[in-house]
Motif scaffolding. Structure first.
Motif, PDB file in Angstrom:
ATOM      1  N   THR A   1      97.855  32.365  -6.781  1.00  0.00           N
ATOM      2  CA  THR A   1      97.116  33.571  -6.476  1.00  0.00           C
ATOM      3  C   THR A   1      98.060  34.724  -6.622  1.00  0.00           C
ATOM      4  N   THR A   2      99.206  34.945  -6.464  1.00  0.00           N
ATOM      5  CA  THR A   2      99.739  36.094  -5.832  1.00  0.00           C
ATOM      6  C   THR A   2     101.852  35.719  -7.260  1.00  0.00           C
ATOM      7  N   GLN A   3     101.904  37.163  -7.092  1.00  0.00           N
ATOM      8  CA  GLN A   3     102.947  37.353  -7.990  1.00  0.00           C
ATOM      9  C   GLN A   3     104.078  36.093  -7.432  1.00  0.00           C
ATOM     10  N   GLN A   4     104.311  36.593  -6.482  1.00  0.00           N
ATOM     11  CA  GLN A   4     105.061  35.218  -6.028  1.00  0.00           C
ATOM     12  C   GLN A   4     105.163  34.658  -4.522  1.00  0.00           C
ATOM     13  N   PRO A   5     104.445  33.859  -4.842  1.00  0.00           N
ATOM     14  CA  PRO A   5     103.108  33.025  -3.576  1.00  0.00           C
ATOM     15  C   PRO A   5     104.432  32.235  -2.734  1.00  0.00           C
ATOM     16  N   MET A   6     104.341  32.585  -0.975  1.00  0.00           N
ATOM     17  CA  MET A   6     105.322  32.054  -0.019  1.00  0.00           C
ATOM     18  C   MET A   6     104.691  30.782   0.310  1.00  0.00           C
TER      19      MET A   6
ATOM     20  N   THR B   1      99.464  28.176   0.638  1.00  0.00           N
ATOM     21  CA  THR B   1      97.848  29.642   0.801  1.00  0.00           C
ATOM     22  C   THR B   1      97.660  29.570  -0.050  1.00  0.00           C
ATOM     23  N   TYR B   2      98.814  30.094  -1.257  1.00  0.00           N
ATOM     24  CA  TYR B   2      98.469  31.750  -2.044  1.00  0.00           C
ATOM     25  C   TYR B   2      98.893  30.977  -3.515  1.00  0.00           C
ATOM     26  N   TYR B   3      97.722  29.094  -3.569  1.00  0.00           N
ATOM     27  CA  TYR B   3      98.027  29.178  -4.493  1.00  0.00           C
ATOM     28  C   TYR B   3      96.047  27.918  -4.208  1.00  0.00           C
ATOM     29  N   LEU B   4      95.588  28.473  -5.847  1.00  0.00           N
ATOM     30  CA  LEU B   4      94.761  28.104  -5.685  1.00  0.00           C
ATOM     31  C   LEU B   4      94.866  26.301  -6.461  1.00  0.00           C
TER      32      LEU B   4
END
Length: 107
Positions: free
Chosen positions: A75-80, A83-86
């Protein structure tokens, strides 16, 4: 016999007299400028380059005869973190998949 005469003017390169720098110093200056340009172009490349951040996870359930798959899109340019994934889950019954396609999916 006719002879042709041509005159060619050749100029030689001379360093400007105002600069008394050694060739090594010039090399170091040029190299420093190139490092800055290289860092800028690499940063620009990283912004443009597609990242390999999409995951496809597949599991074959033998008891229920189905293949369970999960597609993870950032969901973001650089997921960390995760939780930043769909997350998208789907299941496919084995009888709906051709045997050759089953082999390709497991590769």
């Amino acid at each position: 016999m006719l002879e042709r005469q041509q005159s060619v003017e050749v100029s030689s390169f001379r360093a400007p007299t105002g600069q008394n720098q050694d060739i090594r110093e010039k090399y170091k200056e040029i190299k420093a400028k190139n490092e800055i340009l290289k860092a800028q172009s690499y940063a620009q490349y990283l912004k443009m380059a597609p990242t390999n951040q999409t995951w496809l996870i597949s599991v074959f359930d033998v008891k229920e005869c189905k293949m369970q798959m999960t597609l993870m899109n950032p969901t973001t340019q650089q997921p960390m973190s995760i939780t930043y994934y769909l997350k998208t889950d789907f299941e496919v019954l084995v009888k709906d998949i051709h045997p050759i396609d089953q082999i390709k999916l497991h590769k």
